[in-house]
Write an enzyme that holds these catalytic residues in place. Structure first.
Site, mmCIF file in Angstrom:
data_model
loop_
_atom_site.group_PDB
_atom_site.id
_atom_site.type_symbol
_atom_site.label_atom_id
_atom_site.label_comp_id
_atom_site.label_asym_id
_atom_site.label_seq_id
_atom_site.Cartn_x
_atom_site.Cartn_y
_atom_site.Cartn_z
ATOM 1 N N HIS A 1 0.734 -1.254 0.068
ATOM 2 C CA HIS A 1 -0.140 0.173 -0.283
ATOM 3 C C HIS A 1 0.904 1.316 -0.058
ATOM 4 C CE1 HIS A 1 0.600 -1.599 3.996
ATOM 5 N NE2 HIS A 1 0.572 -0.249 4.582
ATOM 6 N N LEU A 2 0.427 2.108 -0.727
ATOM 7 C CA LEU A 2 1.233 3.609 -1.023
ATOM 8 C C LEU A 2 0.255 4.443 -0.176
ATOM 9 C CD1 LEU A 2 3.584 4.837 -2.436
ATOM 10 C CD2 LEU A 2 1.801 5.467 -4.148
ATOM 11 N N HIS A 3 1.134 4.944 0.809
ATOM 12 C CA HIS A 3 0.446 6.040 1.640
ATOM 13 C C HIS A 3 0.624 7.262 0.935
ATOM 14 C CE1 HIS A 3 0.454 4.111 5.630
ATOM 15 N NE2 HIS A 3 1.403 3.199 4.955
HETATM 16 P P1 DGP Z 1 1.532 0.186 7.359
HETATM 17 O O1 DGP Z 1 1.928 0.740 8.748
HETATM 18 O O2 DGP Z 1 2.348 1.045 6.334
HETATM 19 O O3 DGP Z 1 1.335 -1.229 7.231
HETATM 20 O O4 DGP Z 1 0.134 0.948 7.114
HETATM 21 C C1 DGP Z 1 -1.013 0.408 7.413
HETATM 22 C C2 DGP Z 1 -1.967 1.471 7.525
HETATM 23 O O5 DGP Z 1 -3.320 0.784 7.220
HETATM 24 C C3 DGP Z 1 -2.244 2.285 8.665
HETATM 25 O O6 DGP Z 1 -1.801 3.661 8.679
HETATM 26 C C4 DGP Z 1 -3.601 2.034 9.246
HETATM 27 C C5 DGP Z 1 -4.228 1.588 8.162
HETATM 28 N N1 DGP Z 1 -5.431 0.439 8.430
HETATM 29 C C6 DGP Z 1 -5.291 -0.575 9.136
HETATM 30 N N2 DGP Z 1 -6.301 -1.187 9.315
HETATM 31 C C7 DGP Z 1 -7.104 -0.406 8.375
HETATM 32 C C8 DGP Z 1 -8.538 -0.588 8.139
HETATM 33 O O7 DGP Z 1 -9.402 -1.541 8.492
HETATM 34 N N3 DGP Z 1 -9.221 0.280 7.184
HETATM 35 C C9 DGP Z 1 -8.405 1.434 6.911
HETATM 36 N N4 DGP Z 1 -9.209 2.270 6.210
HETATM 37 N N5 DGP Z 1 -7.151 1.471 7.160
HETATM 38 C C10 DGP Z 1 -6.454 0.751 8.019
#
Ligand code: DGP
Length: 113
Positions: free
Chosen positions: A99-101
């Site tokens: 996933h790209l932030h």
């Molecule tokens: P990373 O730390 O790079 O693996 O980022 C994972 C991101 O995913 C973190 O910023 C929070 C987000 N995230 C985790 N669970 C969910 C979810 O169920 N829904 C959404 N919209 N975001 C989520």
């Protein structure tokens, strides 16, 4: 992939705030935003992370960046945003579907933590 959180979000089995979708990419609001704009862009095809990328993934990796730039334009944050891939547990990667932030809408500091 059946047991992947972001695959379930792409499939609509887990609700999300969708920002963008096409045949290759799904983008949605991060549930724990670190800035006024914090969007996650994921390839629809399950793909664990950059550390597992092969040459055939070049197109989708570049395409994710272009979609992020389009969203950045639409959100009016072109004066400063970041696109970030966390890669591996020591980087903070917690969901093992690439996933790209897209993070923007505030001043940033450097280096990141
Ligand atoms: P990373 O730390 O790079 O693996 O980022 C994972 C991101 O995913 C973190 O910023 C929070 C987000 N995230 C985790 N669970 C969910 C979810 O169920 N829904 C959404 N919209 N975001 C989520």
């Amino acid at each position: 992939m059946t047991d992947c959180l972001f695959c379930k979000i792409v499939e609509g089995k887990i609700p999300s705030k969708k920002v963008y979708e096409d045949d290759k990419v799904f983008a949605f609001e991060d549930v724990n935003p670190q800035a006024p704009t914090h969007i996650l862009l994921v390839p629809k095809r399950h793909f664990e992370g950059l550390n597992k990328a092969v040459p055939e993934d070049a197109e989708i990796l570049g395409y994710l960046q272009l979609v992020a730039a389009k969203i950045g334009r639409e959100r009016g944050i072109e004066d400063g945003y970041r696109t970030v891939l966390n890669v591996g547990p020591r980087s903070g990667q917690s969901v093992f579907h690439l996933h790209l932030h897209l993070i923007g809408g505030r001043d940033m500091t450097w280096p990141p933590g």
